[in-house]
Design a protein around this motif. Structure first.
Motif, PDB file in Angstrom:
ATOM      1  N   PRO B 266       0.880  -1.254  -0.118  1.00 56.34           N
ATOM      2  CA  PRO B 266      -0.062   0.021  -0.201  1.00 56.34           C
ATOM      3  C   PRO B 266       0.652   1.066   0.025  1.00 56.34           C
ATOM      4  O   PRO B 266       1.912   1.144   0.786  1.00 56.34           O
ATOM      5  CB  PRO B 266      -0.733  -0.162   1.187  1.00 56.34           C
ATOM      6  CG  PRO B 266      -0.776  -1.593   1.687  1.00 56.34           C
ATOM      7  CD  PRO B 266       0.491  -2.008   1.072  1.00 56.34           C
ATOM      8  N   ASN B 267       0.219   2.439  -0.541  1.00 58.81           N
ATOM      9  CA  ASN B 267       1.025   3.389  -0.712  1.00 58.81           C
ATOM     10  C   ASN B 267       0.273   4.512   0.057  1.00 58.81           C
ATOM     11  O   ASN B 267      -0.784   5.007  -0.058  1.00 58.81           O
ATOM     12  CB  ASN B 267       1.057   4.164  -2.116  1.00 58.81           C
ATOM     13  CG  ASN B 267       1.881   5.252  -2.642  1.00 58.81           C
ATOM     14  OD1 ASN B 267       1.469   6.307  -1.873  1.00 58.81           O
ATOM     15  ND2 ASN B 267       2.942   5.132  -3.077  1.00 58.81           N
ATOM     16  N   GLY B 269       0.972   7.711   0.317  1.00 56.81           N
ATOM     17  CA  GLY B 269       0.497   9.163  -0.199  1.00 56.81           C
ATOM     18  C   GLY B 269      -0.830   9.154  -0.746  1.00 56.81           C
ATOM     19  O   GLY B 269      -1.411   9.839  -0.802  1.00 56.81           O
ATOM     20  N   HIS B 270      -0.923   7.874  -1.589  1.00 61.04           N
ATOM     21  CA  HIS B 270      -2.375   7.772  -2.302  1.00 61.04           C
ATOM     22  C   HIS B 270      -3.448   7.484  -1.274  1.00 61.04           C
ATOM     23  O   HIS B 270      -4.284   8.351  -1.582  1.00 61.04           O
ATOM     24  CB  HIS B 270      -2.230   6.616  -3.161  1.00 61.04           C
ATOM     25  CG  HIS B 270      -3.183   6.314  -4.083  1.00 61.04           C
ATOM     26  ND1 HIS B 270      -4.406   5.490  -3.828  1.00 61.04           N
ATOM     27  CD2 HIS B 270      -3.587   7.320  -4.996  1.00 61.04           C
ATOM     28  CE1 HIS B 270      -5.285   5.758  -4.616  1.00 61.04           C
ATOM     29  NE2 HIS B 270      -4.932   6.733  -5.568  1.00 61.04           N
ATOM     30  N   ALA B 273      -4.071  10.669   0.220  1.00 62.72           N
ATOM     31  CA  ALA B 273      -4.939  11.654  -1.107  1.00 62.72           C
ATOM     32  C   ALA B 273      -6.403  11.375  -1.139  1.00 62.72           C
ATOM     33  O   ALA B 273      -7.054  12.209  -1.210  1.00 62.72           O
ATOM     34  CB  ALA B 273      -4.288  11.344  -2.288  1.00 62.72           C
ATOM     35  N   ARG B 274      -6.758   9.948  -0.842  1.00 65.22           N
ATOM     36  CA  ARG B 274      -7.850   9.682  -0.942  1.00 65.22           C
ATOM     37  C   ARG B 274      -8.723  10.254   0.369  1.00 65.22           C
ATOM     38  O   ARG B 274      -9.895  10.261   0.293  1.00 65.22           O
ATOM     39  CB  ARG B 274      -8.147   7.970  -0.803  1.00 65.22           C
ATOM     40  CG  ARG B 274      -7.521   7.589  -2.404  1.00 65.22           C
ATOM     41  CD  ARG B 274      -7.983   6.372  -3.106  1.00 65.22           C
ATOM     42  NE  ARG B 274      -9.474   5.941  -2.902  1.00 65.22           N
ATOM     43  CZ  ARG B 274     -10.108   6.270  -3.984  1.00 65.22           C
ATOM     44  NH1 ARG B 274      -9.779   6.856  -5.072  1.00 65.22           N
ATOM     45  NH2 ARG B 274     -11.769   5.972  -3.762  1.00 65.22           N
ATOM     46  N   LEU B 276      -7.839  12.823   2.154  1.00 65.38           N
ATOM     47  CA  LEU B 276      -8.233  14.411   1.907  1.00 65.38           C
ATOM     48  C   LEU B 276      -9.341  14.506   1.040  1.00 65.38           C
ATOM     49  O   LEU B 276     -10.070  15.432   1.200  1.00 65.38           O
ATOM     50  CB  LEU B 276      -7.061  15.024   1.569  1.00 65.38           C
ATOM     51  CG  LEU B 276      -5.885  14.746   2.589  1.00 65.38           C
ATOM     52  CD1 LEU B 276      -4.389  15.479   2.123  1.00 65.38           C
ATOM     53  CD2 LEU B 276      -6.047  15.578   3.965  1.00 65.38           C
ATOM     54  N   ALA B 277      -9.297  13.765  -0.054  1.00 66.97           N
ATOM     55  CA  ALA B 277     -10.209  14.004  -1.014  1.00 66.97           C
ATOM     56  C   ALA B 277     -11.790  13.578  -0.687  1.00 66.97           C
ATOM     57  O   ALA B 277     -12.673  14.187  -1.048  1.00 66.97           O
ATOM     58  CB  ALA B 277     -10.087  12.896  -2.398  1.00 66.97           C
ATOM     59  N   MET B 279     -12.804  14.549   2.240  1.00 68.80           N
ATOM     60  CA  MET B 279     -12.990  15.650   3.360  1.00 68.80           C
ATOM     61  C   MET B 279     -13.650  16.787   2.728  1.00 68.80           C
ATOM     62  O   MET B 279     -14.588  17.659   3.452  1.00 68.80           O
ATOM     63  CB  MET B 279     -11.815  15.698   4.155  1.00 68.80           C
ATOM     64  CG  MET B 279     -11.584  14.708   5.050  1.00 68.80           C
ATOM     65  SD  MET B 279     -10.087  15.327   5.974  1.00 68.80           S
ATOM     66  CE  MET B 279      -9.537  13.676   6.643  1.00 68.80           C
ATOM     67  N   LYS B 280     -13.656  16.836   1.375  1.00 66.86           N
ATOM     68  CA  LYS B 280     -13.860  18.067   0.782  1.00 66.86           C
ATOM     69  C   LYS B 280     -14.059  18.177  -0.800  1.00 66.86           C
ATOM     70  O   LYS B 280     -13.292  17.310  -1.363  1.00 66.86           O
ATOM     71  CB  LYS B 280     -12.696  19.293   1.133  1.00 66.86           C
ATOM     72  CG  LYS B 280     -13.124  20.500   1.131  1.00 66.86           C
ATOM     73  CD  LYS B 280     -12.141  21.636   1.612  1.00 66.86           C
ATOM     74  CE  LYS B 280     -11.983  22.948   0.914  1.00 66.86           C
ATOM     75  NZ  LYS B 280     -10.666  23.522   1.298  1.00 66.86           N
ATOM     76  N   ASP B 281     -15.193  18.502  -1.395  1.00 66.43           N
ATOM     77  CA  ASP B 281     -15.510  18.511  -2.790  1.00 66.43           C
ATOM     78  C   ASP B 281     -14.729  19.325  -3.547  1.00 66.43           C
ATOM     79  O   ASP B 281     -14.095  20.341  -3.333  1.00 66.43           O
ATOM     80  CB  ASP B 281     -16.880  18.082  -3.029  1.00 66.43           C
ATOM     81  CG  ASP B 281     -17.695  19.648  -2.952  1.00 66.43           C
ATOM     82  OD1 ASP B 281     -16.929  20.547  -2.677  1.00 66.43           O
ATOM     83  OD2 ASP B 281     -18.969  19.253  -2.690  1.00 66.43           O
ATOM     84  N   THR B 364       1.937  12.694   5.341  1.00 58.78           N
ATOM     85  CA  THR B 364       1.500  13.350   6.542  1.00 58.78           C
ATOM     86  C   THR B 364       0.761  14.742   5.678  1.00 58.78           C
ATOM     87  O   THR B 364       1.399  15.354   4.782  1.00 58.78           O
ATOM     88  CB  THR B 364       2.410  13.995   7.497  1.00 58.78           C
ATOM     89  OG1 THR B 364       3.159  12.759   8.001  1.00 58.78           O
ATOM     90  CG2 THR B 364       1.826  14.732   8.487  1.00 58.78           C
ATOM     91  N   ARG B 410      -5.407  -0.493   7.846  1.00 60.78           N
ATOM     92  CA  ARG B 410      -5.279   1.044   7.486  1.00 60.78           C
ATOM     93  C   ARG B 410      -5.011   1.654   8.913  1.00 60.78           C
ATOM     94  O   ARG B 410      -5.746   1.437   9.745  1.00 60.78           O
ATOM     95  CB  ARG B 410      -6.599   1.603   6.903  1.00 60.78           C
ATOM     96  CG  ARG B 410      -6.647   1.007   5.567  1.00 60.78           C
ATOM     97  CD  ARG B 410      -8.089   1.568   4.974  1.00 60.78           C
ATOM     98  NE  ARG B 410      -8.186   1.004   3.619  1.00 60.78           N
ATOM     99  CZ  ARG B 410      -8.748   1.398   2.698  1.00 60.78           C
ATOM    100  NH1 ARG B 410      -9.610   2.615   2.949  1.00 60.78           N
ATOM    101  NH2 ARG B 410      -8.856   0.777   1.451  1.00 60.78           N
TER     102      ARG B 410
END
Lengths: 508, 508
Positions: B266-267, B269-270, B273-274, B276-277, B279-281, B364, B410
């Motif tokens: 598992p990465n 960073g990816h 990103a998912r 954070l994505a 959390m906000k549209d 982070t 996770r």
């Protein structure tokens, strides 16, 4: 008198009746193992980092002399300020005109060194009773007639990566000669001195009229890399290609106070997160349209090969502190046969103690993509560029101008070029089938058939310049510290190399 | 003899018949402007950075003496090794027992300085003909009777932020006295010397029995901050609160080769990103469940206030190189009245020239959240923690143990504590309505009513400790370089301050 320990190990670990060339190799090692080790130590004393022209030239000459001494026709080809290339040919002793011609590639340079990090010094070949991590201690090089434990290790830069196959091949030639067995393969040699520097001149060398005519072969053996992590011998039929890029997303033209502008000015970190999230799902499936174009499903031969790979995934997950690997614990090999999209770095302003309450001006991801057969590096980057464009971005290869900022709500910079294609030899190619069968003479049923390595090597140069199938033929131990201090070669692996090379040279 | 320039400006820029206290202020400035400027310069000569106990103590004593000289009862309250707090009281000259009591908060400390970055030195108050950026040059402090251009600026640390209101108030008291006008408000003073250091002892001071009894008031005026960017005077009725956290997502327990493990391990960073994505549209709408719990829609009074704010968004977008701001160019004020979720930093391994082909061990994000009325910092962080948990993560406040790594696919670390609530005074609170009306005596119809500042100030301490409504009453020019070298005060803004303080003190 009890049997020497190495003989007990050899006898216990092998089939009862080895094929004649393998038996010849064992007998030769039994009689001359100490001399073979001393010969390797002599070669390892010569510094061989690619930026050391004097050392690499001395190394090349040592190698050419050694093969010429076995009857090979050798040529050391130089270019200005660059380590020389060694090419050569040794015909079969039996029916060379109808014999298979095998190309043997070895690189004689080693990774750069920091001598202060080495237990014995990188150019002071030192034999130890076993691996240092296992409590091994230094001992003198063996005298003739002295038994040698196969767990003994020879420490020096380039011992495993990648001088061992050279000495194994020399010993194999001697072994067949001593046993009166014919060589039934023609051998052509390509020994490079810049592999660890990225082979910057190999393409030019391969185009060189002093080089190219030496290199006609039916199959190339890329003698490099380590055996399987399970310590079992392996053949590797391909490597993934690679490309990569950096993706920068822009916010305002200067850092903004996150209080006065937070919720009003676009946040590049968040936008980058949404872009990355759009590229790959939670299961690790890449979502970029057309990313898999040209990729063929693995065939029947790959499935058979997969069955030769010892189970290791559970242990690897445990070692790495992972409860699950990607795609729901899908088999490692299945994942290596697919291209990857890996976020190797992220940066936007700072985190931790130096973080400030700003809306940063940019956020950047550094991404590498491992390619499989059928994918072109530039075409894959172009697919990803389109993916970003389809999400409303103007995609540039430089920072935006003021006018572009005012004309486009979303702007990204995508930089990155180059990379190279994957190379994969089909496991049911007739030359591959011959090699598998021949390698089993030395490796027995333990042989692991690895359809692809996850890592990348520029083997496409061979495919492009020499147009033949190729297979990676490793002999070094998997724990040889290649690319690190205290690189070493387990002598049992050297003996396997002698047996393998003898089988390859003697089998039609 | 022609009218002095400043009088022409004052006459052109103001209503024809100013209210009596404003007229008194103008007459006093016309007669004694040079003395007021010299008095401010004297105060600005005293170094006043919060870590300078000697300087802040001298500053506090200067201030207490000055107010005591106007009849106020003053008290300089010290604590060990900490800048003193100045408290005081000046009763109305007319019916003090039934008069409104106004609290006046000013901080007398300034931001830290690097003297080498200053044109004239931070503690060498220097008058210039106009702003340095506009070509202003240094000139002597004015002599009595000399006309003073309101565009002249006084350069020194703390000139705009925040010593100007002190001198403006002193001059206003003098002006009413000179004109024979009564003061109809009781004034209580709270002058702090550690605001720029984060007010670390203000809470303790406010609980101190030597302090608390001085501070009963009906309305607090927080005299700090700059006027509106349009150069128009403003009242500010609140500030957003703040909290924040760092979110770290974990991959394998060591950096992995992205070739050999890319697509299998598992990465982080990816995964980050998912997260954070999620959390906000793309429109900037926060998607964390319950994020807006407790937030009330802005009322009618806010809509009326919005109409007083000059349009500035198009110009601001152009200045910042933005074609669009978040949420489809939604009005700035609308966005400030909502909480923000801002990615202030991202980090995973490295990008650029130092990037390597690894799967990093962690990624982070550093995030700050600006809060509006109705939100509690800890509760908001808890909502976000749950959002991460709902996406399958074990959320820790430390690095995971080996056992946790193997038990959870996770894992995230979420650290961060503290922060403080927003403070907002309703624009239709009777005290707020009185202040708006009174401020218009000095500011006229130009007055901007700003329901909230996007930035955060720890005003919740006032609300918690003093339990009264508060309004921010700025007088400094918006381009005063506060927090930067070459801080300055435009004299026209000082005169506005004198008029405003006179109106406030004289109006029942």
């Amino acid at each position: 008198m009890p049997l020497p320990l190495f003989l007990i190990v050899v006898l216990l670990g092998s089939p009862p009746s080895p094929a004649p060339p393998v038996a010849a190799a064992r007998a030769h090692v039994a009689a001359h193992g100490p001399a073979i080790v001393r010969s390797l130590a002599e070669l390892l004393e010569i510094p061989c980092v690619a930026d050391d022209l004097e050392g690499t030239t001395r190394t090349a000459r040592w190698i050419a002399r050694a093969f010429a001494g076995r009857g090979a026709e050798m040529n050391v080809v130089g270019r200005d300020g660059v380590p020389p290339l060694v090419v050569g040919r040794l015909d079969a002793t039996e029916a060379p005109e109808s014999a298979r011609t095998l190309g043997v590639y070895v690189h004689y340079d080693g990774q750069p060194v920091d001598p202060t990090e080495w237990t014995f010094g990188p150019w002071t070949p030192t034999l130890t009773t076993k691996a240092l991590e296992a409590g091994g201690v230094a001992r003198p090089l063996p005298e003739d007639g002295e038994p040698i434990d196969p767990e003994a290790r020879l420490y020096a830069r380039a011992s495993g990566d990648d001088k061992a196959p050279l000495v194994a091949l020399l010993a194999a030639i001697d072994a067949l000669e001593a046993a009166g067995l014919p060589r039934r393969s023609n051998l052509v040699f390509l020994f490079e001195g810049e592999e660890e520097a990225g082979s910057p001149h190999l393409g030019d060398y391969l185009d060189d009229p002093r080089v190219r005519p030496w290199l006609d072969a039916d199959l190339w053996l890329i003698c490099d890399g380590p055996c399987h992590q399970s310590r079992r011998p392996q053949l590797v039929f391909g490597v993934r290609g690679i490309t990569g890029f950096e993706l920068t997303v822009y916010g305002a033209s200067r850092h903004l106070h996150s209080g006065h502008y937070g919720n009003w000015a676009p946040n590049p970190g968040h936008r980058l997160a949404r872009l990355l999230a759009s590229m790959k799902d939670d299961d690790g499936r890449v979502l970029v349209d057309g990313f898999l174009d040209g990729v063929l499903p693995p065939g029947e031969a790959v499935a058979r090969a997969a069955a030769t790979i010892p189970p290791f995934e559970d242990a690897l997950r445990a070692e790495l502190g992972l409860k699950e690997s990607e795609a729901g614990d899908a088999p490692y090999l299945e994942r290596m046969l697919l291209p990857s999209l890996n976020v190797r770095g992220l940066k936007s302003a700072t985190v931790g103690r130096t973080a400030r309450n700003v809306i940063p001006t940019t956020a950047t991801a550094s991404i590498d993509v491992r390619l499989v057969k059928g994918q072109d590096p530039a075409a894959v980057r172009e697919r990803i560029r389109r993916h970003v464009e389809e999400r409303g971005y103007l995609v540039l290869d430089r920072d935006p101008t003021d006018a572009e900022r005012l004309a486009h709500a979303r702007i990204a910079k995508m930089t990155g070029a180059g990379g190279y294609r994957a190379v994969q030899t089909s496991l049911d190619h007739p030359q591959a089938e011959w090699l598998i069968e021949t390698t089993r003479l030395a490796a027995g049923d333990d042989l692991v058939l690895m359809p692809i390595l996850g890592g990348s090597l520029p083997l496409w140069l061979f495919e492009e310049k020499l147009g033949v199938p190729l297979v990676i033929v490793p002999i070094a131990n998997h724990d040889d510290n290649q690319h690190a201090p205290d690189e070493n070669l387990r002598l049992g692996n050297l003996w396997y190399g002698v047996e393998l090379m003898a089988a390859i040279a003697a089998t039609r």
